[in-house]
Design a protein around this motif. Structure first.
Motif, PDB file in Angstrom:
ATOM      1  N   GLU A 389     -11.032 -24.741   5.601  1.00  0.00           N
ATOM      2  CA  GLU A 389     -10.157 -24.721   4.885  1.00  0.00           C
ATOM      3  C   GLU A 389     -10.884 -24.038   3.646  1.00  0.00           C
ATOM      4  OE1 GLU A 389      -8.478 -28.454   1.942  1.00  0.00           O
ATOM      5  OE2 GLU A 389      -9.656 -29.261   3.613  1.00  0.00           O
ATOM      6  N   GLY A 390     -11.773 -23.706   3.200  1.00  0.00           N
ATOM      7  CA  GLY A 390     -12.675 -23.567   1.832  1.00  0.00           C
ATOM      8  C   GLY A 390     -11.537 -21.825   2.208  1.00  0.00           C
ATOM      9  N   ALA A 391     -12.282 -21.098   3.343  1.00  0.00           N
ATOM     10  CA  ALA A 391     -11.947 -19.523   3.542  1.00  0.00           C
ATOM     11  C   ALA A 391     -10.277 -19.382   3.850  1.00  0.00           C
ATOM     12  CB  ALA A 391     -12.336 -19.301   4.998  1.00  0.00           C
ATOM     13  N   ILE A 392      -9.429 -20.214   3.969  1.00  0.00           N
ATOM     14  CA  ILE A 392      -8.063 -19.887   3.178  1.00  0.00           C
ATOM     15  C   ILE A 392      -7.982 -20.474   2.498  1.00  0.00           C
ATOM     16  CG2 ILE A 392      -5.920 -21.544   4.503  1.00  0.00           C
ATOM     17  CD1 ILE A 392      -6.762 -22.248   6.166  1.00  0.00           C
ATOM     18  N   ASN A 393      -8.489 -21.027   1.863  1.00  0.00           N
ATOM     19  CA  ASN A 393      -7.862 -20.973   0.216  1.00  0.00           C
ATOM     20  C   ASN A 393      -8.545 -19.645  -0.336  1.00  0.00           C
ATOM     21  OD1 ASN A 393      -6.805 -23.789   0.049  1.00  0.00           O
ATOM     22  ND2 ASN A 393      -9.038 -24.600   0.134  1.00  0.00           N
ATOM     23  N   LEU A 394      -9.646 -19.152   0.181  1.00  0.00           N
ATOM     24  CA  LEU A 394     -10.695 -18.270  -0.290  1.00  0.00           C
ATOM     25  C   LEU A 394      -9.584 -16.589  -0.489  1.00  0.00           C
ATOM     26  CD1 LEU A 394     -12.792 -16.200  -1.817  1.00  0.00           C
ATOM     27  CD2 LEU A 394     -13.644 -15.945   0.210  1.00  0.00           C
ATOM     28  N   VAL A 395      -8.789 -16.323   1.279  1.00  0.00           N
ATOM     29  CA  VAL A 395      -7.999 -15.528   1.123  1.00  0.00           C
ATOM     30  C   VAL A 395      -6.558 -16.254  -0.026  1.00  0.00           C
ATOM     31  CG1 VAL A 395      -6.206 -15.191   3.030  1.00  0.00           C
ATOM     32  CG2 VAL A 395      -8.698 -15.512   3.545  1.00  0.00           C
ATOM     33  N   LYS A 396      -6.410 -17.121   0.108  1.00  0.00           N
ATOM     34  CA  LYS A 396      -4.588 -17.616  -0.898  1.00  0.00           C
ATOM     35  C   LYS A 396      -4.807 -16.983  -2.013  1.00  0.00           C
ATOM     36  CE  LYS A 396      -2.544 -20.991   1.710  1.00  0.00           C
ATOM     37  NZ  LYS A 396      -2.491 -23.037   1.763  1.00  0.00           N
ATOM     38  N   THR A 397      -6.735 -16.665  -2.421  1.00  0.00           N
ATOM     39  CA  THR A 397      -6.637 -16.573  -3.812  1.00  0.00           C
ATOM     40  C   THR A 397      -6.542 -15.123  -4.272  1.00  0.00           C
ATOM     41  OG1 THR A 397      -7.874 -18.271  -4.496  1.00  0.00           O
ATOM     42  CG2 THR A 397      -8.789 -16.579  -6.217  1.00  0.00           C
ATOM     43  N   LEU A 398      -6.984 -14.132  -3.007  1.00  0.00           N
ATOM     44  CA  LEU A 398      -7.231 -12.984  -2.823  1.00  0.00           C
ATOM     45  C   LEU A 398      -5.830 -12.597  -2.621  1.00  0.00           C
ATOM     46  CD1 LEU A 398     -10.303 -12.588  -0.781  1.00  0.00           C
ATOM     47  CD2 LEU A 398     -10.121 -11.771  -3.422  1.00  0.00           C
ATOM     48  N   GLN A 399      -4.343 -12.838  -2.138  1.00  0.00           N
ATOM     49  CA  GLN A 399      -4.188 -12.446  -1.858  1.00  0.00           C
ATOM     50  C   GLN A 399      -3.001 -12.176  -3.459  1.00  0.00           C
ATOM     51  OE1 GLN A 399      -2.860 -14.725   1.950  1.00  0.00           O
ATOM     52  NE2 GLN A 399      -1.445 -12.932   2.319  1.00  0.00           N
ATOM     53  N   ILE A 404      -3.564  -8.661   3.232  1.00  0.00           N
ATOM     54  CA  ILE A 404      -3.735  -9.441   4.575  1.00  0.00           C
ATOM     55  C   ILE A 404      -4.818  -8.074   4.762  1.00  0.00           C
ATOM     56  CG2 ILE A 404      -2.815  -9.398   5.795  1.00  0.00           C
ATOM     57  CD1 ILE A 404      -4.496 -12.239   5.355  1.00  0.00           C
ATOM     58  N   VAL A 405      -4.307  -6.800   4.465  1.00  0.00           N
ATOM     59  CA  VAL A 405      -4.991  -5.946   5.820  1.00  0.00           C
ATOM     60  C   VAL A 405      -6.581  -5.270   4.788  1.00  0.00           C
ATOM     61  CG1 VAL A 405      -4.949  -3.473   7.006  1.00  0.00           C
ATOM     62  CG2 VAL A 405      -3.360  -5.234   6.934  1.00  0.00           C
ATOM     63  N   THR A 406      -5.796  -5.100   3.464  1.00  0.00           N
ATOM     64  CA  THR A 406      -7.258  -4.718   2.567  1.00  0.00           C
ATOM     65  C   THR A 406      -8.668  -5.560   2.350  1.00  0.00           C
ATOM     66  OG1 THR A 406      -5.219  -3.186   0.845  1.00  0.00           O
ATOM     67  CG2 THR A 406      -7.346  -4.100  -0.143  1.00  0.00           C
ATOM     68  N   ILE A 407      -7.356  -7.472   3.012  1.00  0.00           N
ATOM     69  CA  ILE A 407      -8.393  -8.376   2.374  1.00  0.00           C
ATOM     70  C   ILE A 407      -9.113  -8.239   3.769  1.00  0.00           C
ATOM     71  CG2 ILE A 407      -9.506 -10.580   1.816  1.00  0.00           C
ATOM     72  CD1 ILE A 407      -6.038 -10.541   0.913  1.00  0.00           C
ATOM     73  N   ALA A 408      -8.856  -8.029   5.071  1.00  0.00           N
ATOM     74  CA  ALA A 408      -9.274  -8.108   5.828  1.00  0.00           C
ATOM     75  C   ALA A 408     -10.678  -6.858   6.064  1.00  0.00           C
ATOM     76  CB  ALA A 408      -8.635  -7.974   7.772  1.00  0.00           C
ATOM     77  N   HIS A 409     -10.593  -5.907   5.892  1.00  0.00           N
ATOM     78  CA  HIS A 409     -11.343  -4.623   5.511  1.00  0.00           C
ATOM     79  C   HIS A 409     -12.566  -4.926   4.024  1.00  0.00           C
ATOM     80  CE1 HIS A 409      -7.876  -1.671   7.203  1.00  0.00           C
ATOM     81  NE2 HIS A 409      -8.450  -1.735   7.921  1.00  0.00           N
ATOM     82  N   LEU A 410     -12.286  -5.341   3.687  1.00  0.00           N
ATOM     83  CA  LEU A 410     -13.216  -5.377   2.928  1.00  0.00           C
ATOM     84  C   LEU A 410     -14.136  -6.418   3.073  1.00  0.00           C
ATOM     85  CD1 LEU A 410     -11.073  -5.802  -0.865  1.00  0.00           C
ATOM     86  CD2 LEU A 410     -12.719  -4.565  -0.341  1.00  0.00           C
ATOM     87  N   LEU A 411     -13.943  -7.786   3.527  1.00  0.00           N
ATOM     88  CA  LEU A 411     -14.581  -8.678   4.033  1.00  0.00           C
ATOM     89  C   LEU A 411     -15.210  -8.240   5.438  1.00  0.00           C
ATOM     90  CD1 LEU A 411     -11.934 -11.696   4.343  1.00  0.00           C
ATOM     91  CD2 LEU A 411     -14.084 -11.538   2.951  1.00  0.00           C
ATOM     92  N   ALA A 412     -14.983  -7.416   5.865  1.00  0.00           N
ATOM     93  CA  ALA A 412     -15.784  -6.114   6.883  1.00  0.00           C
ATOM     94  C   ALA A 412     -16.312  -6.033   6.468  1.00  0.00           C
ATOM     95  CB  ALA A 412     -14.812  -6.367   8.069  1.00  0.00           C
ATOM     96  N   SER A 413     -16.221  -4.954   5.949  1.00  0.00           N
ATOM     97  CA  SER A 413     -17.437  -4.439   5.044  1.00  0.00           C
ATOM     98  C   SER A 413     -18.835  -5.148   4.754  1.00  0.00           C
ATOM     99  CB  SER A 413     -16.580  -3.344   4.286  1.00  0.00           C
ATOM    100  OG  SER A 413     -15.500  -2.196   4.426  1.00  0.00           O
ATOM    101  N   MET A 414     -18.267  -6.010   4.367  1.00  0.00           N
ATOM    102  CA  MET A 414     -19.627  -7.117   3.860  1.00  0.00           C
ATOM    103  C   MET A 414     -20.086  -7.219   4.652  1.00  0.00           C
ATOM    104  SD  MET A 414     -18.021  -9.479   0.458  1.00  0.00           S
ATOM    105  CE  MET A 414     -19.475 -10.405   1.043  1.00  0.00           C
ATOM    106  N   ILE A 415     -19.350  -7.709   5.688  1.00  0.00           N
ATOM    107  CA  ILE A 415     -20.398  -8.800   6.999  1.00  0.00           C
ATOM    108  C   ILE A 415     -21.230  -7.039   7.491  1.00  0.00           C
ATOM    109  CG2 ILE A 415     -20.351  -9.480   9.528  1.00  0.00           C
ATOM    110  CD1 ILE A 415     -17.749 -10.612   8.358  1.00  0.00           C
ATOM    111  N   GLN A 416     -20.031  -6.384   7.532  1.00  0.00           N
ATOM    112  CA  GLN A 416     -21.104  -4.793   8.226  1.00  0.00           C
ATOM    113  C   GLN A 416     -21.688  -4.268   7.127  1.00  0.00           C
ATOM    114  OE1 GLN A 416     -18.218  -2.097   9.538  1.00  0.00           O
ATOM    115  NE2 GLN A 416     -18.471  -1.987  11.053  1.00  0.00           N
ATOM    116  N   GLU A 417     -22.069  -4.133   5.776  1.00  0.00           N
ATOM    117  CA  GLU A 417     -23.302  -3.756   5.331  1.00  0.00           C
ATOM    118  C   GLU A 417     -24.502  -4.296   5.615  1.00  0.00           C
ATOM    119  OE1 GLU A 417     -24.115  -3.090   0.726  1.00  0.00           O
ATOM    120  OE2 GLU A 417     -22.157  -3.241   0.863  1.00  0.00           O
TER     121      GLU A 417
END
Length: 497
Positions: A389-399, A404-417
């Motif tokens: 539920e926390g993740a859903i709320n975080l994505v809603k805030t970011l939106q 949504i594509v930019t959010i996905a790219h940013l989160l993937a970049s964080m994980i890859q780093e």
């Protein structure tokens, strides 16, 4: 063969079943029936072959839990005392058999209190001798076990062991376990054992076939990079890295900690309490990587060690067997990985021959290969992750500010780093370079042997020239007194007279 075939006491068999043991190891298969039949025994077996259960299960099966000390196990080091005590406690708790651990560096009072409540005492020679000679404890065990007897003799404990046996009852069953059988061990066995049966586990049986053994050839300056790369690639759940020296342990711990690994070290200079805390943390998962010297890790028994790394090749074959025996325990598989320089290839081949095993020659993966492997793991992990539920709320805030594509790219970049593989792309030698290095190693050996042959021939020629070409040994002559030259000189002396 199954453990149930031994007909152990029901409560002991139950503990064995709960520990997940089904099939006995070779030393257990041979030793347990002999011990149950009441024989004294001398067993030659390496560390990691299941020796503790080989003596512990049968003697505990015969114990009465009558409130006295019925069993005594003497071991060389504190670490081994704790390991053996833990394992015996696990097997004996359903039978009401308590264990007491006795070693130097801790208060006498607590140890004496525990001995009074124990059925089995696991002790190091120095502290046990002190307690017996001072009269602080009086015990008459029915079963006495010397574990790693050769190690105790190497550490100079022979006098202590002989003194301890002066306090032991004559009517006892004595068991001795030793990795090697030098003359001193055989002599000690003659003194303390009565008509013993012998068990000997051969080298081929000591190397666990479930342990995959590999070696990687690297230049001396590449060892640190190679180690980090292999840890990244193998992704061990729990691993031990073996070093030769204490200062190497400290340096590697600092280096790996800086790389973000959960790591701790173990060597002889650490205080006892610190060692205990470190081992406990490793057992319980607070530490993933353990860096240790051979001596510090002797007797270390930790479940679920998936990998063993030899930062440097050990000095001898027995040390190699001891090291890799830390993984692949309890019927599980494991990996043993050794780093060697081109100059050490002859040594690794000698160890292969001594141990009777075949190690595979592997190439250290490139940075890109490891990065790709990590990316595949990451994709699987993301696909299996439960959405919170926390993740859903975080994505809603970011939106509010991002699509949504930019959010996905940013989160993937964080994980890859966080999962980025560092270091140079290529480390170590490839198969062709290793083959050349092995060939050079053989040629060097051949040249050395030729050189020794030439030296011997030159020495023989010199000896022949000095003796005037006479090939007979210098001390042989027909008159039987001295050399020919001495006889001639003596003759000339008498003529001058």
């Amino acid at each position: 063969m199954k453990f149930t075939d031994f007909n152990l006491k029901e409560s002991i068999q139950q503990a064995v079943t709960e520990a997940g043991f089904t099939e006995p190891s070779p030393v257990q298969q041979e030793a347990i029936p002999l011990v149950l039949d009441g024989h004294d025994m001398i067993a030659q077996a390496q560390t990691g072959t299941g020796k503790t259960a080989a003596f512990g299960l049968p003697i505990m099966s015969m114990m009465e839990a009558d409130g006295s000390v019925e069993g005594l196990v003497i071991v060389p080091t504190r670490e081994l005392a704790m390991q053996v005590s833990d394992e015996l406690y696990r097997f004996g708790q359903k039978s009401g058999l308590k264990t007491a651990t006795v070693y130097g560096g801790t208060a006498y009072g607590k140890q004496i209190d525990r001995i009074k409540q124990a059925s089995i005492v696991v002790a190091t020679p120095g502290r046990l001798q002190d307690l017996l000679e001072s009269g602080k404890i009086k015990i008459s065990p029915k079963f006495v076990v010397l574990d790693e007897a050769d190690e105790m003799l190497d550490m100079g404990f022979l006098d202590e062991i002989k003194n301890i046996f002066k306090f032991m009852p004559k009517d006892r069953q004595t068991l001795m376990f030793s990795a090697t059988m030098p003359k001193a061990i055989r002599k000690l066995a003659e003194e303390i054992l009565e008509d013993p049966k012998t068990v000997s586990i051969t080298k081929s049986e000591t190397t666990n076939t479930k342990i995959a053994q590999q070696y990687y050839v690297v230049q001396e300056h590449e060892r640190d990079d190679a180690l980090v790369r292999l840890i990244d690639y193998k992704n061990p759940t729990k691993c031990i890295i073996f070093c030769r020296m204490k200062k190497e342990v400290d340096r590697l711990v600092a280096h790996l900690t800086a790389q973000g690994f959960k790591v701790s070290g173990l060597h002889g200079d650490m205080e006892q309490k610190q060692r205990e805390v470190t081992i406990r943390a490793f057992k319980q998962g607070g530490i993933d990587i353990f860096v240790a010297t051979d001596v510090a890790a002797r007797g270390l028994d930790v479940n679920d060690v998936t990998h063993v790394f030899n930062y440097h090749i050990p000095f001898d074959s027995e040390s190699y067997v001891h090291r890799i025996g830390r993984t692949g325990r309890g019927g599980k598989s494991g990996e043993a990985i050794t780093l060697v320089s081109p100059n050490e290839l002859r040594t690794i081949k000698r160890i292969e021959k001594d141990v009777g095993t075949q190690m595979s020659t592997e190439i250290i993966p490139t940075r890109i290969e490891v990065q790709n492997a990590k990316a595949s793991e990451l994709i699987s992990k993301i696909a299996e992750t439960r959405v919170t539920e926390g993740a859903i709320n975080l994505v809603k805030t970011l939106q509010h500010d991002l699509d949504i594509v930019t959010i996905a790219h940013l989160l993937a970049s964080m994980i890859q780093e966080e999962n980025e593989v560092k270091g140079k792309d290529k480390i170590g030698l490839n198969h062709e370079e290793i083959a050349h290095a092995l060939e050079r190693s053989r040629e060097d050996r051949g040249n050395k042997n030729k050189g020794r042959g030439r030296q011997r021939r030159r020495r023989d020629d010199r000896n022949r020239n000095e003796s005037g070409g006479d090939r007979r040994p210098k001390n042989r002559n027909r008159s039987g007194g001295g050399s020919g030259r001495d006889s001639r000189n003596a003759g000339r002396g008498s003529n001058r007279g």
